[in-house]
Design an enzyme around this catalytic site. Structure first.
Site, PDB file in Angstrom:
ATOM      1  N   GLY A   1       6.661   4.580   4.622  1.00 11.16           N
ATOM      2  CA  GLY A   1       6.993   6.026   5.216  1.00 11.16           C
ATOM      3  C   GLY A   1       8.600   5.913   5.935  1.00 11.16           C
ATOM      4  O   GLY A   1       9.145   4.927   5.620  1.00 11.16           O
TER       5      GLY A   1
ATOM      6  N   MET B   1       9.558   5.020   9.003  1.00 10.39           N
ATOM      7  CA  MET B   1       9.472   4.021   9.854  1.00 10.39           C
ATOM      8  C   MET B   1       9.285   2.663   9.133  1.00 10.39           C
ATOM      9  O   MET B   1      10.157   1.733   9.575  1.00 10.39           O
ATOM     10  CB  MET B   1       9.103   4.286  11.192  1.00 10.39           C
ATOM     11  CG  MET B   1       8.918   2.891  12.110  1.00 10.39           C
ATOM     12  SD  MET B   1       7.890   2.877  13.467  1.00 10.39           S
ATOM     13  CE  MET B   1       8.236   4.440  14.196  1.00 10.39           C
ATOM     14  N   GLY B   2       8.444   2.629   8.324  1.00  9.43           N
ATOM     15  CA  GLY B   2       8.179   0.926   7.665  1.00  9.43           C
ATOM     16  C   GLY B   2       7.323   1.345   6.414  1.00  9.43           C
ATOM     17  O   GLY B   2       7.267   2.321   5.770  1.00  9.43           O
TER      18      GLY B   2
ATOM     19  N   LYS C   1       1.422  -2.858   8.967  1.00  8.95           N
ATOM     20  CA  LYS C   1       2.548  -1.944   8.866  1.00  8.95           C
ATOM     21  C   LYS C   1       3.706  -2.698   9.541  1.00  8.95           C
ATOM     22  O   LYS C   1       3.453  -3.530  10.564  1.00  8.95           O
ATOM     23  CB  LYS C   1       2.556  -0.588   9.719  1.00  8.95           C
ATOM     24  CG  LYS C   1       3.617   0.360   9.529  1.00  8.95           C
ATOM     25  CD  LYS C   1       3.339   1.439  10.249  1.00  8.95           C
ATOM     26  CE  LYS C   1       4.322   2.619  10.248  1.00  8.95           C
ATOM     27  NZ  LYS C   1       3.850   3.960  10.786  1.00  8.95           N
TER      28      LYS C   1
ATOM     29  N   LEU D   1       0.697  -1.219   0.038  1.00  7.37           N
ATOM     30  CA  LEU D   1       0.028  -0.093   0.020  1.00  7.37           C
ATOM     31  C   LEU D   1       0.934   1.110  -0.079  1.00  7.37           C
ATOM     32  O   LEU D   1       0.406   2.268  -0.536  1.00  7.37           O
ATOM     33  CB  LEU D   1      -0.876  -0.038   1.146  1.00  7.37           C
ATOM     34  CG  LEU D   1      -1.973  -1.031   1.372  1.00  7.37           C
ATOM     35  CD1 LEU D   1      -2.733  -0.920   2.560  1.00  7.37           C
ATOM     36  CD2 LEU D   1      -3.017  -1.047   0.112  1.00  7.37           C
ATOM     37  N   GLY D   2       1.958   1.141   0.749  1.00 14.76           N
ATOM     38  CA  GLY D   2       2.672   2.301   0.511  1.00 14.76           C
ATOM     39  C   GLY D   2       4.092   2.282   1.732  1.00 14.76           C
ATOM     40  O   GLY D   2       4.207   1.066   2.258  1.00 14.76           O
TER      41      GLY D   2
ATOM     42  N   ASP E   1       1.363  14.608  12.886  1.00 10.23           N
ATOM     43  CA  ASP E   1       1.750  14.368  11.497  1.00 10.23           C
ATOM     44  C   ASP E   1       0.403  14.303  10.886  1.00 10.23           C
ATOM     45  O   ASP E   1       0.294  13.562   9.783  1.00 10.23           O
ATOM     46  CB  ASP E   1       2.505  13.072  11.460  1.00 10.23           C
ATOM     47  CG  ASP E   1       3.297  13.063  10.162  1.00 10.23           C
ATOM     48  OD1 ASP E   1       3.463  14.278   9.589  1.00 10.23           O
ATOM     49  OD2 ASP E   1       3.766  11.901   9.609  1.00 10.23           O
TER      50      ASP E   1
ATOM     51  N   VAL F   1       3.540  -0.426   4.560  1.00  8.83           N
ATOM     52  CA  VAL F   1       2.382  -0.848   4.799  1.00  8.83           C
ATOM     53  C   VAL F   1       1.769  -1.761   3.717  1.00  8.83           C
ATOM     54  O   VAL F   1       1.941  -1.502   2.491  1.00  8.83           O
ATOM     55  CB  VAL F   1       1.492   0.490   5.071  1.00  8.83           C
ATOM     56  CG1 VAL F   1       0.103  -0.047   5.121  1.00  8.83           C
ATOM     57  CG2 VAL F   1       1.775   1.115   6.005  1.00  8.83           C
TER      58      VAL F   1
END
Length: 300
Positions: free
Chosen positions: A14, A16-17, A33, A11-12, A127, A19
């Site tokens: 960031g 940190m991790g 995640k 899905l995507g 955020d 998803v």
């Protein structure tokens, strides 16, 4: 497999991790995640991931994505939330253009309700931004508690400023202590993006300086939203409206002037495209007959 969930698609990602879309043995869909592989052996990142899971699990409300499962102690720590059938605000604006005023007001009211639930859990999200807002068929959702903090947490050092520059509050950009009023500033910036297609202070390398010392560009923001958003973006946190006041103001506007149904047609179209893709993907999944892995532990 991640925990008991079969990975369906990515899905995507960031800071940190990553998803992934996951399917439970009964084929219920979740967003899973995981920490990036290069960070798994760092105890600091494991601690941050556990904090995210704990904080996200403590938030309830119609406008957040509830945590359904997590194992921060696994070899590859993971966190599963309810999969929201929706598209990000950033994707909607990039592909379809800014929201109409009615839809932007409905979005703002939903985000205000989300912040009420988050702050009631004694958490500052830190955020709130277009990519962390999903537009679903029954309203918006706030996701990603990766850098959220409890209200009573010790302040970060000024060398550890976390967040997305274009949507930070002035106090966040300066590395000062952050309180719920900071999320209100980010809500205001997110609404400007939703209604105009651009962040109010820009996105270049000087954006933090403009947030602290400059004025937002609200020239394309429609009335009567401009007055409310202007108050959200005040430099002094104590002068900003509360999420409750934002909700009342936007709800009054919706009741008095607008009758447009949610979701907007463009959003509904994007959700439909995504749904058809999901149907095609999940139809190819084999039946999950094997038992889920052992050692699975809930967040504590």
């Amino acid at each position: 497999m991640i925990g008991p969930y079969r990975v369906v698609s990515r899905l995507g990602s960031g800071g940190m991790g990553e998803v992934f879309l996951g399917a439970s043995p009964s084929r219920r869909l979740v967003a899973v995640k995981v920490i990036r592989p290069e960070l798994v052996d760092d105890p600091r990142w494991r601690k941050k991931f556990r904090r995210e899971a704990t904080l996200a699990q403590s938030v309830s409300g119609f406008y957040t994505a509830p945590v359904v499962d997590a194992d921060p102690d696994a070899e590859q720590p993971w966190l599963a939330t309810q999969y929201i059938r929706g598209v990000s605000l950033s994707k909607v604006v990039q592909q379809k253009g800014p929201l109409r005023e009615q839809a932007a007001c409905r979005l703002g009211a939903g985000l205000a309700e989300a912040l009420i639930a988050i702050h009631r859990s004694e958490i500052v999200h830190q955020d709130l931004k277009p990519s962390n807002v999903l537009l679903a068929s029954d309203g918006p959702r706030v996701i990603d508690f990766g850098i959220a903090r409890p209200l009573d947490a010790l302040p970060l050092s000024r060398t550890e400023i976390l967040g997305t520059p274009a949507y930070m509050s002035p106090e966040q950009a300066l590395g000062d202590p952050v309180h719920p009023e900071s999320d209100v500033f980010s809500l205001g910036s997110t609404l400007v993006f939703a209604a105009t297609g651009a962040a109010p202070f820009g996105t270049d390398h000087k954006v933090r300086s403009r947030i602290v010392y400059g004025e937002p560009d609200l020239t394309r923001l429609p009335d009567p939203m401009r007055g409310l958003v202007t108050r959200c973006l005040l430099k002094d946190p104590g002068e900003r409206p509360t999420p409750e006041q934002i909700l009342v103001a936007l709800s009054t506007l919706l009741d008095a002037h607008y009758g447009e149904e949610w979701p907007p047609a463009d959003v509904e179209q994007l959700i439909g495209v995504q749904e058809r893709t999901l149907v095609e993907i999940t139809a190819e999944l084999p039946t999950l007959r094997e038992p889920p892995p052992q050692g699975h532990a809930p967040v504590r």
